[in-house]
Scaffold this motif. Structure first.
Motif, PDB file in Angstrom:
ATOM      1  N   VAL A 125       0.793  -1.436  -0.130  1.00 46.86           N
ATOM      2  CA  VAL A 125       0.016   0.062  -0.123  1.00 46.86           C
ATOM      3  C   VAL A 125       0.587   0.963  -0.449  1.00 46.86           C
ATOM      4  O   VAL A 125       0.125   2.263  -0.871  1.00 46.86           O
ATOM      5  N   VAL A 126       2.113   1.024   1.076  1.00 50.69           N
ATOM      6  CA  VAL A 126       2.704   2.430   1.063  1.00 50.69           C
ATOM      7  C   VAL A 126       3.160   2.695  -0.254  1.00 50.69           C
ATOM      8  O   VAL A 126       3.615   3.586  -0.653  1.00 50.69           O
ATOM      9  N   THR A 127       3.758   1.634  -0.993  1.00 48.85           N
ATOM     10  CA  THR A 127       4.804   1.642  -2.195  1.00 48.85           C
ATOM     11  C   THR A 127       3.783   1.742  -3.214  1.00 48.85           C
ATOM     12  O   THR A 127       4.174   3.125  -4.046  1.00 48.85           O
ATOM     13  N   LEU A 128       2.696   1.901  -3.082  1.00 47.57           N
ATOM     14  CA  LEU A 128       1.053   2.109  -4.345  1.00 47.57           C
ATOM     15  C   LEU A 128       0.833   3.818  -3.950  1.00 47.57           C
ATOM     16  O   LEU A 128       1.223   4.676  -4.911  1.00 47.57           O
ATOM     17  N   LEU A 129       0.945   4.187  -2.921  1.00 52.75           N
ATOM     18  CA  LEU A 129       0.436   5.302  -2.265  1.00 52.75           C
ATOM     19  C   LEU A 129       2.019   6.508  -2.906  1.00 52.75           C
ATOM     20  O   LEU A 129       2.260   7.303  -4.013  1.00 52.75           O
ATOM     21  N   LEU A 130       3.405   5.961  -2.493  1.00 49.18           N
ATOM     22  CA  LEU A 130       4.556   6.717  -3.512  1.00 49.18           C
ATOM     23  C   LEU A 130       4.967   6.894  -4.674  1.00 49.18           C
ATOM     24  O   LEU A 130       5.040   8.076  -4.988  1.00 49.18           O
ATOM     25  N   TRP A 131       3.916   5.378  -5.156  1.00 49.04           N
ATOM     26  CA  TRP A 131       4.237   5.600  -7.119  1.00 49.04           C
ATOM     27  C   TRP A 131       3.005   6.653  -7.550  1.00 49.04           C
ATOM     28  O   TRP A 131       3.122   7.663  -8.550  1.00 49.04           O
ATOM     29  N   LEU A 132       2.417   6.578  -6.943  1.00 47.13           N
ATOM     30  CA  LEU A 132       0.719   7.729  -7.339  1.00 47.13           C
ATOM     31  C   LEU A 132       0.875   8.409  -6.924  1.00 47.13           C
ATOM     32  O   LEU A 132       0.706   9.370  -7.790  1.00 47.13           O
ATOM     33  N   LEU A 133       1.048   8.763  -5.507  1.00 48.97           N
ATOM     34  CA  LEU A 133       1.089  10.687  -5.818  1.00 48.97           C
ATOM     35  C   LEU A 133       2.811  10.771  -4.938  1.00 48.97           C
ATOM     36  O   LEU A 133       2.751  11.174  -3.943  1.00 48.97           O
ATOM     37  N   PRO A 134       3.235  11.260  -6.332  1.00 52.91           N
ATOM     38  CA  PRO A 134       4.636  11.818  -5.458  1.00 52.91           C
ATOM     39  C   PRO A 134       4.632  13.254  -4.808  1.00 52.91           C
ATOM     40  O   PRO A 134       5.320  13.037  -4.330  1.00 52.91           O
ATOM     41  N   ALA A 135       4.167  14.028  -4.928  1.00 54.79           N
ATOM     42  CA  ALA A 135       3.754  15.730  -4.622  1.00 54.79           C
ATOM     43  C   ALA A 135       3.484  14.918  -3.652  1.00 54.79           C
ATOM     44  O   ALA A 135       4.106  16.025  -2.465  1.00 54.79           O
ATOM     45  N   ILE A 136       2.098  14.308  -3.055  1.00 56.32           N
ATOM     46  CA  ILE A 136       2.158  14.951  -1.766  1.00 56.32           C
ATOM     47  C   ILE A 136       2.564  13.405  -0.937  1.00 56.32           C
ATOM     48  O   ILE A 136       3.275  13.942   0.449  1.00 56.32           O
ATOM     49  N   ALA A 137       3.297  12.447  -1.153  1.00 51.83           N
ATOM     50  CA  ALA A 137       4.430  11.886  -0.751  1.00 51.83           C
ATOM     51  C   ALA A 137       4.848  11.936   0.056  1.00 51.83           C
ATOM     52  O   ALA A 137       5.459  12.245   1.268  1.00 51.83           O
ATOM     53  N   PHE A 138       5.797  13.087  -0.534  1.00 51.52           N
ATOM     54  CA  PHE A 138       6.959  13.000  -0.635  1.00 51.52           C
ATOM     55  C   PHE A 138       6.778  15.179  -0.091  1.00 51.52           C
ATOM     56  O   PHE A 138       8.124  15.800   0.450  1.00 51.52           O
ATOM     57  N   GLY A 139       5.573  15.300   0.617  1.00 56.05           N
ATOM     58  CA  GLY A 139       5.630  16.653   0.858  1.00 56.05           C
ATOM     59  C   GLY A 139       5.887  17.415  -0.118  1.00 56.05           C
ATOM     60  O   GLY A 139       6.969  18.538   0.883  1.00 56.05           O
ATOM     61  N   ASP A 140       6.315  17.606  -1.470  1.00 49.96           N
ATOM     62  CA  ASP A 140       6.768  18.691  -2.293  1.00 49.96           C
ATOM     63  C   ASP A 140       6.416  19.813  -1.673  1.00 49.96           C
ATOM     64  O   ASP A 140       5.828  20.563  -3.065  1.00 49.96           O
ATOM     65  N   ALA A 141       7.115  20.604  -1.298  1.00 45.07           N
ATOM     66  CA  ALA A 141       6.371  22.304  -0.124  1.00 45.07           C
ATOM     67  C   ALA A 141       7.266  22.902  -1.379  1.00 45.07           C
ATOM     68  O   ALA A 141       6.632  24.066  -0.782  1.00 45.07           O
ATOM     69  N   THR A 142       8.022  23.303  -2.396  1.00 47.20           N
ATOM     70  CA  THR A 142       8.226  23.923  -3.344  1.00 47.20           C
ATOM     71  C   THR A 142       7.819  24.061  -4.177  1.00 47.20           C
ATOM     72  O   THR A 142       7.728  24.898  -5.204  1.00 47.20           O
ATOM     73  N   ARG A 143       6.332  23.467  -4.546  1.00 46.67           N
ATOM     74  CA  ARG A 143       5.273  23.564  -5.763  1.00 46.67           C
ATOM     75  C   ARG A 143       3.734  24.200  -4.630  1.00 46.67           C
ATOM     76  O   ARG A 143       3.197  24.213  -5.721  1.00 46.67           O
ATOM     77  N   PHE A 144       3.754  23.814  -3.537  1.00 44.34           N
ATOM     78  CA  PHE A 144       2.393  24.623  -3.391  1.00 44.34           C
ATOM     79  C   PHE A 144       2.825  24.898  -1.616  1.00 44.34           C
ATOM     80  O   PHE A 144       4.275  25.102  -1.488  1.00 44.34           O
ATOM     81  N   VAL A 145       1.771  26.180  -1.525  1.00 42.58           N
ATOM     82  CA  VAL A 145       1.768  27.208  -0.386  1.00 42.58           C
ATOM     83  C   VAL A 145       0.450  26.768   0.026  1.00 42.58           C
ATOM     84  O   VAL A 145      -0.311  26.617  -0.158  1.00 42.58           O
ATOM     85  N   ALA A 146       0.558  27.419   1.850  1.00 42.69           N
ATOM     86  CA  ALA A 146      -0.957  27.599   2.349  1.00 42.69           C
ATOM     87  C   ALA A 146      -1.773  28.286   1.951  1.00 42.69           C
ATOM     88  O   ALA A 146      -1.299  29.733   1.300  1.00 42.69           O
ATOM     89  N   PRO A 147      -3.333  28.212   1.698  1.00 41.24           N
ATOM     90  CA  PRO A 147      -3.857  28.978   0.918  1.00 41.24           C
ATOM     91  C   PRO A 147      -4.134  30.116   1.981  1.00 41.24           C
ATOM     92  O   PRO A 147      -5.028  31.410   1.553  1.00 41.24           O
ATOM     93  N   ILE A 148      -4.078  30.218   3.097  1.00 40.59           N
ATOM     94  CA  ILE A 148      -3.640  30.951   4.266  1.00 40.59           C
ATOM     95  C   ILE A 148      -2.716  30.898   5.178  1.00 40.59           C
ATOM     96  O   ILE A 148      -1.959  30.803   5.308  1.00 40.59           O
ATOM     97  N   PRO A 149      -2.597  32.348   5.293  1.00 42.55           N
ATOM     98  CA  PRO A 149      -1.511  32.433   6.205  1.00 42.55           C
ATOM     99  C   PRO A 149      -0.969  31.878   7.067  1.00 42.55           C
ATOM    100  O   PRO A 149      -2.653  32.120   8.332  1.00 42.55           O
ATOM    101  N   SER A 150      -0.202  31.055   8.132  1.00 35.94           N
ATOM    102  CA  SER A 150      -0.219  30.355   9.295  1.00 35.94           C
ATOM    103  C   SER A 150      -1.632  29.999   9.204  1.00 35.94           C
ATOM    104  O   SER A 150      -2.454  30.144  10.239  1.00 35.94           O
ATOM    105  N   PRO A 151      -1.619  28.527   8.758  1.00 42.48           N
ATOM    106  CA  PRO A 151      -2.773  28.013   8.389  1.00 42.48           C
ATOM    107  C   PRO A 151      -2.989  26.890  10.000  1.00 42.48           C
ATOM    108  O   PRO A 151      -1.987  26.122  10.386  1.00 42.48           O
ATOM    109  N   GLU A 152      -4.344  27.088  10.796  1.00 37.72           N
ATOM    110  CA  GLU A 152      -3.991  26.188  11.699  1.00 37.72           C
ATOM    111  C   GLU A 152      -6.033  25.904  11.981  1.00 37.72           C
ATOM    112  O   GLU A 152      -7.142  25.852  11.873  1.00 37.72           O
ATOM    113  N   VAL A 153      -5.005  24.096  11.650  1.00 39.46           N
ATOM    114  CA  VAL A 153      -6.273  23.054  11.426  1.00 39.46           C
ATOM    115  C   VAL A 153      -7.306  22.993  12.629  1.00 39.46           C
ATOM    116  O   VAL A 153      -7.286  22.661  13.676  1.00 39.46           O
ATOM    117  N   VAL A 154      -9.013  23.396  12.091  1.00 39.06           N
ATOM    118  CA  VAL A 154     -10.199  23.153  13.691  1.00 39.06           C
ATOM    119  C   VAL A 154     -10.595  21.551  13.687  1.00 39.06           C
ATOM    120  O   VAL A 154     -11.085  21.493  14.457  1.00 39.06           O
TER     121      VAL A 154
END
Length: 184
Positions: free
Chosen positions: A9-38
């Motif tokens: 399952v983990v291998t499949l996730l890493l293969w299908l979702l590379p940007a998600i699995a590796f947290g490619d923070a260079t491609r994405f930013v938070a939609p609001i500053p300093s997000p707090e998950v409620v």
């Protein structure tokens, strides 16, 4: 589930979702500053069951909402009386933002960090004055797979569970841990 099944399952996730699995923070930013998950990501076991297919982030009414990544506005309008913006990114990834009064239009290209609208108060179930519901999925329709959008920021880590000693089926140093009927 066996250790081999979990590894698959983990291998499949890493293969299908590379940007998600590796947290490619260079491609994405938070939609609001300093997000707090409620309210966190809580997907249903089956696609038709109730669940929370995104995260709710505390916000203030009128706060600017930014595109999490480069893409094209897929939708900007109302769904069931709520203002929604969705953006299609590469790899068939779609992010959604609600309730957001759009300042962009359908088909418009946006860059990571571009203001796409402002938060509107009135998100159902929000314990704060206002919340931004941020979602992410790969694909659409029946093929859609909902993802934790915080993983786009590298805030979610994929970890393998350790194998418990009772589950170990190896010989050598652990005695004969094989189940009955398994040859040596």
């Amino acid at each position: 589930m066996t250790a081999i099944g979990e590894l698959c399952v983990v291998t499949l996730l890493l293969w299908l979702l590379p940007a998600i699995a590796f947290g490619d923070a260079t491609r994405f930013v938070a939609p609001i500053p300093s997000p707090e998950v409620v309210r966190g990501f809580d997907p249903p076991e089956q696609r038709w069951l109730p669940g929370h297919r995104g995260v709710d982030l505390t916000a203030t009414p009128g706060a600017a909402v930014r595109a999490a990544g480069d893409g094209r506005v897929r939708f900007a309008g109302e769904v069931a009386g709520r203002p929604v913006v969705s953006i299609r990114h590469t790899d068939d990834l779609i992010t959604t933002y609600e309730p957001v009064r759009a300042s962009v239009r359908e088909g418009q290209s946006v860059r990571r960090g571009t203001v796409i609208g402002v938060v509107v108060a009135g998100h159902v179930g929000c314990p704060a004055v206002a919340c931004l519901h941020w979602g992410a999925r790969r694909g659409s329709g029946r093929a859609a797979v909902y993802l934790n959008p915080m993983a786009l920021l590298g805030a979610v880590r994929v970890r393998l569970k350790p194998v418990e000693p009772d589950d170990v089926r190896l010989s050598g140093g652990l005695g004969d841990a094989r189940p009955a009927g398994v040859p040596r």
